[in-house]
Scaffold this active site. Structure first.
Site, PDB file in Angstrom:
ATOM      1  N   ARG A   1      28.638  67.008 -78.659  1.00 47.67           N
ATOM      2  CA  ARG A   1      29.263  66.677 -79.930  1.00 47.67           C
ATOM      3  C   ARG A   1      29.468  67.916 -80.804  1.00 47.67           C
ATOM      4  O   ARG A   1      30.587  68.247 -81.187  1.00 47.67           O
ATOM      5  CB  ARG A   1      28.419  65.651 -80.683  1.00 47.67           C
ATOM      6  CG  ARG A   1      28.280  64.304 -79.982  1.00 47.67           C
ATOM      7  CD  ARG A   1      29.598  63.559 -79.971  1.00 47.67           C
ATOM      8  NE  ARG A   1      29.483  62.263 -79.348  1.00 47.67           N
ATOM      9  CZ  ARG A   1      29.139  61.141 -79.972  1.00 47.67           C
ATOM     10  NH1 ARG A   1      28.853  61.147 -81.256  1.00 47.67           N
ATOM     11  NH2 ARG A   1      29.080  60.002 -79.316  1.00 47.67           N
TER      12      ARG A   1
ATOM     13  N   CYS B   1      18.244  58.168 -85.562  1.00 49.69           N
ATOM     14  CA  CYS B   1      19.682  58.132 -85.869  1.00 49.69           C
ATOM     15  C   CYS B   1      19.956  57.408 -87.179  1.00 49.69           C
ATOM     16  O   CYS B   1      20.934  57.711 -87.870  1.00 49.69           O
ATOM     17  CB  CYS B   1      20.454  57.404 -84.778  1.00 49.69           C
ATOM     18  SG  CYS B   1      20.331  58.126 -83.163  1.00 49.69           S
TER      19      CYS B   1
ATOM     20  N   ASP C   1      29.673  52.760 -87.299  1.00 48.37           N
ATOM     21  CA  ASP C   1      28.576  53.683 -86.984  1.00 48.37           C
ATOM     22  C   ASP C   1      27.992  54.355 -88.228  1.00 48.37           C
ATOM     23  O   ASP C   1      27.147  55.238 -88.116  1.00 48.37           O
ATOM     24  CB  ASP C   1      29.050  54.769 -86.001  1.00 48.37           C
ATOM     25  CG  ASP C   1      28.989  54.300 -84.545  1.00 48.37           C
ATOM     26  OD1 ASP C   1      28.272  53.323 -84.253  1.00 48.37           O
ATOM     27  OD2 ASP C   1      29.672  54.919 -83.697  1.00 48.37           O
TER      28      ASP C   1
ATOM     29  N   HIS D   1      23.144  63.789 -78.281  1.00 48.03           N
ATOM     30  CA  HIS D   1      22.739  64.417 -79.545  1.00 48.03           C
ATOM     31  C   HIS D   1      21.328  64.976 -79.351  1.00 48.03           C
ATOM     32  O   HIS D   1      20.511  64.358 -78.649  1.00 48.03           O
ATOM     33  CB  HIS D   1      22.646  63.373 -80.676  1.00 48.03           C
ATOM     34  CG  HIS D   1      23.931  63.064 -81.376  1.00 48.03           C
ATOM     35  ND1 HIS D   1      24.244  61.779 -81.785  1.00 48.03           N
ATOM     36  CD2 HIS D   1      24.956  63.853 -81.791  1.00 48.03           C
ATOM     37  CE1 HIS D   1      25.422  61.806 -82.403  1.00 48.03           C
ATOM     38  NE2 HIS D   1      25.881  63.043 -82.415  1.00 48.03           N
TER      39      HIS D   1
ATOM     40  N   ARG E   1      34.866  58.235 -86.151  1.00 44.30           N
ATOM     41  CA  ARG E   1      33.791  58.412 -87.136  1.00 44.30           C
ATOM     42  C   ARG E   1      34.185  59.327 -88.301  1.00 44.30           C
ATOM     43  O   ARG E   1      33.396  59.491 -89.246  1.00 44.30           O
ATOM     44  CB  ARG E   1      32.513  58.921 -86.453  1.00 44.30           C
ATOM     45  CG  ARG E   1      31.929  57.908 -85.467  1.00 44.30           C
ATOM     46  CD  ARG E   1      30.476  58.214 -85.111  1.00 44.30           C
ATOM     47  NE  ARG E   1      29.593  58.070 -86.261  1.00 44.30           N
ATOM     48  CZ  ARG E   1      28.291  58.360 -86.242  1.00 44.30           C
ATOM     49  NH1 ARG E   1      27.732  58.822 -85.146  1.00 44.30           N
ATOM     50  NH2 ARG E   1      27.542  58.201 -87.323  1.00 44.30           N
TER      51      ARG E   1
HETATM   52  N1  ARG Z   1      27.547  55.285 -81.706  1.00 41.83           N
HETATM   53  C1  ARG Z   1      27.142  56.492 -82.371  1.00 41.83           C
HETATM   54  C2  ARG Z   1      27.881  57.694 -81.795  1.00 41.83           C
HETATM   55  O1  ARG Z   1      28.131  57.707 -80.616  1.00 41.83           O
HETATM   56  C3  ARG Z   1      25.665  56.686 -82.250  1.00 41.83           C
HETATM   57  C4  ARG Z   1      25.143  57.837 -83.056  1.00 41.83           C
HETATM   58  C5  ARG Z   1      23.669  58.050 -82.903  1.00 41.83           C
HETATM   59  N2  ARG Z   1      23.186  58.979 -83.835  1.00 41.83           N
HETATM   60  C6  ARG Z   1      22.319  59.976 -83.563  1.00 41.83           C
HETATM   61  N3  ARG Z   1      21.866  60.669 -84.551  1.00 41.83           N
HETATM   62  N4  ARG Z   1      21.973  60.262 -82.334  1.00 41.83           N
HETATM   63  O2  ARG Z   1      28.242  58.610 -82.488  1.00 41.83           O
END
Ligand code: ARG
Length: 306
Positions: free
Chosen positions: A172, A295, A92, A201, A117
């Site tokens: 998040r 993203c 990612d 997000h 991550r």
């Molecule tokens: N697979 C990543 C996650 O779930 C995607 C992140 C997308 N990034 C964003 N800025 N919305 O963290």
């Protein structure tokens, strides 16, 4: 309507035509400084949002092509793109927006919610330090950078150059990080609560179009946040469910051109009606991971007001 001949066509215009098109962009346009990460190791190898499904394979060649083309679009529009080296085992890392929030040459670094991550934190921190973006050390609270922080101008009457950060939370980013951003970067932060797990997000629910103009999907926010957005941005573009699900909110605007997921067709025509130039862009491989244009893009706001 949209053809893509070997990646050389953007909407109705070739990438080269877009460069010429700049002349017509007007005062709202500002060239930007961006950070991106090539998806060499991009994959969906775990599931941390509702879009991710490890049984649906990513077409790696196609992902690279889509991303390479996004870089060409930015460059053709006059933006400067920095590229950080990708790291094996961090699929990612392509989502550079999550690496931090950069305002006035200072970075507030990410601290990821999921262990999958967390390995991205060091390589990005190293890049920022090596490229002159200072930070007050690691973040004390979980936050996923520009994924959950959107920067706009101050309200009417504010000194020019004043920045206000819209801070998302609910899935998040820990809302306590909003105070840390306020203290470290010297900006106001307005906290907005996200309520739909598909739009986990802020940048999947809201796009900044210019210092004083945004677009958002109202259904992604709780009632208090919606009320604040309505009052502060009464003329905002409202993004409908279908366009939000096509990742329309995950757009990047330079004040005139809006690079937007090609499926968000109502949004694109609303933009055109307001004098913006939508640039429909295919990032379908990244949608499999819950991401799109924004993203993949981190804005590096320098020490000089930009
Ligand atoms: N697979 C990543 C996650 O779930 C995607 C992140 C997308 N990034 C964003 N800025 N919305 O963290």
């Amino acid at each position: 309507m949209l053809s893509s001949v070997e990646g050389r066509t953007v909407g109705f215009m070739s990438v080269d035509a877009l460069a010429l098109h700049d002349e017509a962009a007007g005062d709202a346009y500002r060239p930007r400084h961006l950070l991106m990460c090539r998806p060499e190791y991009f994959a969906v190898s775990y599931e941390i949002n509702p879009w991710m499904n490890t049984t649906i394979p990513v077409d790696h060649r196609r992902a690279l092509k889509q991303w390479d083309r996004l870089v060409r679009v930015y460059e053709a529009l006059g933006h400067r793109v920095e590229i950080i080296d990708p790291v094996p085992g961090l699929p990612d890392m392509v989502f550079a927006a999550n690496s931090g929030l950069v305002v006035g040459g200072q970075v507030y670094p990410a601290r990821f919610r999921f262990d999958e991550r967390r390995g991205e934190e060091d390589p990005y921190a190293t890049w920022f330090a090596a490229n002159g973006f200072t930070s007050h050390g690691e973040a004390a609270f979980i936050n996923e950078g520009e994924g959950d922080f959107a920067t706009v101008g101050g309200p009417a009457g504010c000194p020019p150059g004043k920045k206000v950060v819209l801070g998302g939370f609910g899935f998040r980013t820990d809302v306590a990080s909003h105070d840390e951003v306020r203290a470290r970067l010297g900006v106001d932060v307005v906290s907005l609560r996200l309520v739909d797990p598909r739009y986990y997000h802020l940048d999947t629910a809201l796009a900044v179009l210019s210092d004083d103009d945004i677009a958002y999907n109202p259904a992604a926010f709780d009632e208090g946040s919606r009320a604040w957005l309505r009052t502060r941005f009464p003329h905002a573009v409202l993004i409908d469910d279908a366009d939000a699900a096509a990742f329309g909110c995950n757009a990047f605007s330079d004040g005139h051109h809006v690079i937007v997921s090609e499926g968000a067709t109502n949004f694109a025509s609303a933009l055109r009606d307001r004098g913006y130039e939508p640039v429909p862009t295919d990032l379908s491989e990244f949608r499999k991971s819950g991401g799109s244009v924004k993203c993949c893009t981190l804005e590096l706001r320098g020490a000089n007001p930009s």
